[in-house]
Design a protein around this motif. Structure first.
Motif, PDB file in Angstrom:
ATOM      1  N   ASN A  47       0.643  -1.322  -0.034  1.00 24.04           N
ATOM      2  CA  ASN A  47      -0.379   0.132   0.301  1.00 24.04           C
ATOM      3  C   ASN A  47       0.629   1.183   0.491  1.00 24.04           C
ATOM      4  O   ASN A  47       0.354   2.465  -0.939  1.00 24.04           O
ATOM      5  CB  ASN A  47      -0.702  -0.207   1.284  1.00 24.04           C
ATOM      6  N   THR A  50       2.851   1.089  -3.299  1.00 26.45           N
ATOM      7  CA  THR A  50       1.224   2.252  -4.511  1.00 26.45           C
ATOM      8  C   THR A  50       0.921   3.419  -4.632  1.00 26.45           C
ATOM      9  O   THR A  50       1.385   4.062  -5.756  1.00 26.45           O
ATOM     10  CB  THR A  50       0.482   1.549  -4.161  1.00 26.45           C
ATOM     11  N   LYS A  51       0.886   4.300  -3.059  1.00 28.17           N
ATOM     12  CA  LYS A  51       0.408   5.035  -2.885  1.00 28.17           C
ATOM     13  C   LYS A  51       1.979   6.133  -3.834  1.00 28.17           C
ATOM     14  O   LYS A  51       1.890   6.927  -3.395  1.00 28.17           O
ATOM     15  CB  LYS A  51       0.159   5.499  -1.687  1.00 28.17           C
ATOM     16  N   ARG A  52       3.130   5.993  -3.082  1.00 28.56           N
ATOM     17  CA  ARG A  52       4.150   6.301  -3.018  1.00 28.56           C
ATOM     18  C   ARG A  52       4.629   6.908  -5.064  1.00 28.56           C
ATOM     19  O   ARG A  52       4.895   7.618  -5.613  1.00 28.56           O
ATOM     20  CB  ARG A  52       5.469   6.288  -2.751  1.00 28.56           C
ATOM     21  N   GLN A  55       1.959   9.226  -6.249  1.00 32.31           N
ATOM     22  CA  GLN A  55       2.260  10.308  -6.498  1.00 32.31           C
ATOM     23  C   GLN A  55       3.090  10.844  -7.223  1.00 32.31           C
ATOM     24  O   GLN A  55       3.522  12.338  -7.623  1.00 32.31           O
ATOM     25  CB  GLN A  55       2.283  10.669  -4.653  1.00 32.31           C
TER      26      GLN A  55
END
Length: 78
Positions: A47, A50-52, A55
């Protein structure tokens, strides 16, 4: 590719932890805790990655749009 390597590592660790938990007669809960804990860590790190990545993609898109905007504004004076 990095996620696949982490998945394989997680599978091996959890497999051996489950085997160890099933072979324990008195208290199998530490083995189960390790097995489920390693999956929790894998999902948490997936998670975060994936967020990094999302972004970073959003920032690259913003930079590209700003670059294209500066290029079009500079070419208006023929």
């Amino acid at each position: 590719m990095k996620t696949f390597a982490h998945l394989i590592f997680t599978c091996f660790v959890s497999f051996f932890a489950f085997c160890g938990a099933l072979s324990m007669k008195d208290n199998p809960w530490p083995g189960f805790a390790v097995a489920f804990g390693i999956w929790g860590i894998f999902l948490w790190r997936y998670n975060v990655r994936t967020k990094r990545e999302a972004q970073r993609r959003q920032m690259e898109e913003f930079i590209f749009r700003e670059y294209m905007r500066s290029r079009t504004h500079g070419n208006r004076n023929f």
